[in-house]
Design a protein around this motif. Structure first.
Motif, short mmCIF file in Angstrom:
data_model
loop_
_atom_site.label_atom_id
_atom_site.label_comp_id
_atom_site.label_asym_id
_atom_site.label_seq_id
_atom_site.Cartn_x
_atom_site.Cartn_y
_atom_site.Cartn_z
N LYS A 56 0.84 -1.21 0.00
CA LYS A 56 0.00 0.00 0.00
C LYS A 56 0.87 1.26 0.00
O LYS A 56 0.62 2.20 -0.75
N LEU A 57 1.91 1.25 0.82
CA LEU A 57 2.81 2.41 0.89
C LEU A 57 3.58 2.61 -0.41
O LEU A 57 3.78 3.75 -0.85
N ASP B 86 2.53 1.81 -3.36
CA ASP B 86 1.55 2.34 -4.30
C ASP B 86 1.33 3.83 -4.05
O ASP B 86 1.36 4.64 -4.99
N GLU B 87 1.16 4.20 -2.81
CA GLU B 87 0.93 5.61 -2.48
C GLU B 87 2.12 6.50 -2.82
O GLU B 87 1.96 7.60 -3.34
N ALA B 88 3.32 6.01 -2.54
CA ALA B 88 4.52 6.83 -2.74
C ALA B 88 5.00 6.85 -4.19
O ALA B 88 5.44 7.90 -4.68
N ARG C 105 2.46 -1.10 -8.06
CA ARG C 105 1.44 -2.09 -7.70
C ARG C 105 1.88 -3.51 -8.00
O ARG C 105 1.43 -4.44 -7.36
#
Length: 68
Positions: free
Chosen positions: A37-38, A40-42, A46
């Motif tokens: 998740k991190l 993907d956010e940063a 994916r």
């Protein structure tokens, strides 16, 4: 493929390389769902392919290799 299989979580150990590239990064041992998740956010990472081709990771790897 056994050398790669031991780098993956159990669910992905038998998958062909063509599928592994598009597997979620959490398919790699040591990458948790939260880590994924991190990433993907940063960085918009994916998949295993995204991680392996990310320009920042490639730059860092090149610098590290040249420094050795």
């Amino acid at each position: 493929m056994s050398d790669i299989a031991d780098k993956l979580i159990k669910d992905y150990e038998e998958k062909p390389l063509s599928e592994l590239a598009d597997a979620p990064v959490s398919a790699l041992q040591g990458v948790s769902e939260n880590d994924a998740k991190l990433l993907d956010e940063a960085f918009g990472i994916r998949t295993v392919r995204d991680l392996g081709t990310n320009k920042y990771f490639r730059w860092a790897q090149a610098i590290a290799n040249l420094a050795d």
